[in-house]
Design an enzyme around this catalytic site. Structure first.
Site, PDB file in Angstrom:
ATOM      1  N   ASP A 145       0.853  -1.225  -0.377  1.00 26.43           N
ATOM      2  CA  ASP A 145      -0.321   0.057  -0.051  1.00 26.43           C
ATOM      3  C   ASP A 145       1.179   0.914  -0.247  1.00 26.43           C
ATOM      4  OD1 ASP A 145      -2.238   1.591   0.145  1.00 26.43           O
ATOM      5  OD2 ASP A 145      -2.982   1.631   1.893  1.00 26.43           O
ATOM      6  N   ASN A 155      12.593  -6.339  -6.899  1.00 25.18           N
ATOM      7  CA  ASN A 155      12.026  -5.078  -7.304  1.00 25.18           C
ATOM      8  C   ASN A 155      12.986  -4.119  -6.748  1.00 25.18           C
ATOM      9  OD1 ASN A 155      11.535  -2.697  -5.342  1.00 25.18           O
ATOM     10  ND2 ASN A 155      10.928  -4.477  -4.295  1.00 25.18           N
ATOM     11  N   PHE A 159      10.553   4.066  -4.534  1.00 25.04           N
ATOM     12  CA  PHE A 159      10.080   5.210  -3.680  1.00 25.04           C
ATOM     13  C   PHE A 159       9.197   5.158  -4.412  1.00 25.04           C
ATOM     14  CE2 PHE A 159      13.069   4.963   0.449  1.00 25.04           C
ATOM     15  CZ  PHE A 159      12.803   4.264   0.341  1.00 25.04           C
ATOM     16  N   SER A 204      16.682   0.259   1.522  1.00 23.35           N
ATOM     17  CA  SER A 204      16.325   0.209   0.304  1.00 23.35           C
ATOM     18  C   SER A 204      17.142   0.424  -0.173  1.00 23.35           C
ATOM     19  CB  SER A 204      14.729   0.910   0.131  1.00 23.35           C
ATOM     20  OG  SER A 204      14.766   0.218  -1.759  1.00 23.35           O
ATOM     21  N   ASN A 222      16.687   0.633  -4.096  1.00 20.92           N
ATOM     22  CA  ASN A 222      15.985   1.026  -4.732  1.00 20.92           C
ATOM     23  C   ASN A 222      16.319   2.947  -4.648  1.00 20.92           C
ATOM     24  OD1 ASN A 222      15.834  -1.626  -6.001  1.00 20.92           O
ATOM     25  ND2 ASN A 222      13.675  -1.228  -4.807  1.00 20.92           N
ATOM     26  N   THR A 223      17.054   3.032  -4.011  1.00 20.94           N
ATOM     27  CA  THR A 223      17.137   4.715  -3.870  1.00 20.94           C
ATOM     28  C   THR A 223      18.713   5.402  -3.605  1.00 20.94           C
ATOM     29  OG1 THR A 223      15.265   5.504  -2.647  1.00 20.94           O
ATOM     30  CG2 THR A 223      16.579   7.257  -2.946  1.00 20.94           C
ATOM     31  N   LYS A 272      14.791  -0.397  10.004  1.00 20.89           N
ATOM     32  CA  LYS A 272      14.186  -1.031   9.078  1.00 20.89           C
ATOM     33  C   LYS A 272      16.238  -1.489   8.430  1.00 20.89           C
ATOM     34  CE  LYS A 272      11.208  -2.839   5.630  1.00 20.89           C
ATOM     35  NZ  LYS A 272      10.369  -3.910   4.493  1.00 20.89           N
ATOM     36  N   ASN A 318      15.636  -6.009   5.220  1.00 16.80           N
ATOM     37  CA  ASN A 318      14.672  -5.606   3.768  1.00 16.80           C
ATOM     38  C   ASN A 318      15.123  -7.101   2.925  1.00 16.80           C
ATOM     39  OD1 ASN A 318      13.533  -3.367   1.761  1.00 16.80           O
ATOM     40  ND2 ASN A 318      13.699  -2.131   2.987  1.00 16.80           N
ATOM     41  N   TYR A 338       4.638  -9.573   2.285  1.00 17.52           N
ATOM     42  CA  TYR A 338       4.568  -9.911   1.299  1.00 17.52           C
ATOM     43  C   TYR A 338       4.871 -10.797   0.172  1.00 17.52           C
ATOM     44  CZ  TYR A 338       4.370  -5.675  -2.256  1.00 17.52           C
ATOM     45  OH  TYR A 338       4.471  -4.925  -3.416  1.00 17.52           O
TER      46      TYR A 338
END
Length: 363
Positions: A70, A116, A120, A181, A183-184, A223, A252, A324
């Site tokens: 979400d 993935n 963000f 994460s 991914n950043t 996290k 993560n 998830y």
């Protein structure tokens, strides 16, 4: 059985398109009270042996939905109907951002995993605030996962996390600082001790100011990544404890690609989640628990597909767990499945409560 048929249709779609369709379905569900109530009765497992109190919050069962599903905080009410003990929304950043270029979400079906590199993507804090003001709050804890905007320098990152805390303080039951994460670009550098110390000091002092203003305490969790060395992880946990963090979320997604069988996506960049992370994240929890001396809770995440996976993480030291990827592969009944299987495990082992198992197998 029903989801197996639905999954065939969903898996014919691009992964992100399937996710978007699922979100639309949840929006319809949460706007139809009769359907939502019917789903909730069907999927919710109620048993006092599953209940716990963590950081002063009551959790009806230990199975939460992790952040990343979400993303915009606009379907948590619909998600809650499927029997989850808590839901974590986000990651949210101060300003809206589109995330990384598509395609950026890949199913590794043979491995029951996902890669993935979403980056963000979210509608920003103000849009999320509007959702919280208009959507009914379910009777379970709601966590808000906070991040920084991609173009915010790490030296100014604390301002983004503080902004999230101040904007949404009235709407969360707990907050999560996402510094892990992959991914950043550069985000994981915030896990370095000096940067982390500065970030935690700033954010937690802001939380304490908000506590004085509102008389409401919001726990803050950190996290962490699963790709840390033992020394790095130890330093991070000691730094977090020294800063009076309320809890740890471990872990993560991973950048590791060990023992994968799927193709052609195995070499795609991004964070890997799902079954390949099961043992790795459990071992991280087992290593973290003694460092905390059991004084701050751990939320265990990574490759939890069934009750035994959850049991292993709880015994390793997790007070709560999150899923998830398993929901993508197993369907929306995943919380019911895990909770039902956990109760069977308790019966088999003659244990009165899940709380009695936390940290029982740390060596």
């Amino acid at each position: 059985m029903v989801y197996k048929s639905i999954r065939k249709l969903l898996f014919r779609m691009n992964a992100e398109q399937a996710h978007t369709m699922t979100i639309r379905g949840l929006q319809i569900l949460q706007s139809t009270p009769s359907a939502r109530n019917l789903i909730q009765k069907r999927f919710t497992v109620i048993d006092e042996r599953l209940q716990s109190t963590v950081c002063g919050l009551h959790f009806p069962n230990p199975v939460g939905l992790a952040a990343g599903f979400d993303k915009h905080a606009n379907v948590y009410n619909g998600i809650a109907a499927f029997g989850f003990g808590f839901v974590e929304v986000g990651t949210l950043t101060p300003r809206p951002q589109t995330g990384n270029p598509k395609p950026r979400l890949f199913r590794l079906v043979k491995d029951e995993a996902i890669i993935n590199r979403m980056g963000f993507n979210n509608h920003g804090l103000e849009d999320a605030k509007h959702s919280f003001q208009t959507l009914a709050k379910p009777n379970i804890p709601i966590g808000i996962n906070l991040g920084k905007n991609k173009d915010t320098p790490n030296e100014q990152a604390s301002s983004d996390y503080r902004h999230g805390l101040m904007t949404l303080y009235d709407y969360a039951d707990y907050f999560v600082l996402n510094v892990s994460s992959p991914n950043t670009e550069g985000l994981r550098d915030l896990q370095h001790v000096d940067a982390l110390q500065k970030l935690l000091t700033s954010v937690l002092s802001t939380r304490d100011e908000l506590l004085k203003e509102t008389s409401s305490y919001r726990p803050v969790f950190l996290k962490i990544a699963p790709d840390l060395t033992w020394e790095q992880m130890t330093d991070i946990i000691k730094t977090a404890i020294g800063a009076s963090i309320d809890g740890i979320i471990a872990t993560n997604t991973t950048i590791s690609r060990e023992n994968l069988h799927s193709s052609p996506y195995v070499n795609e960049s991004g964070g890997l989640s799902g079954k390949p992370l099961t043992q790795k994240s459990t071992e991280f929890i087992r290593q973290i628990y003694p460092l905390t001396a059991g004084k701050i809770p751990i939320i265990g995440v990574g490759g939890i597909f069934n009750g035994m996976d959850a049991y292993e993480k709880i015994c390793a030291g997790a007070s709560l767990i999150q899923v998830y990827t398993s929901m993508i592969y197993e369907g929306p009944s995943i919380a019911r499945k895990i909770n039902t299987e956990l109760l069977s495990i308790l019966e088999e082992k003659g244990v009165h409560s899940l709380n009695d198992l936390v940290g029982s197998k740390t060596s």
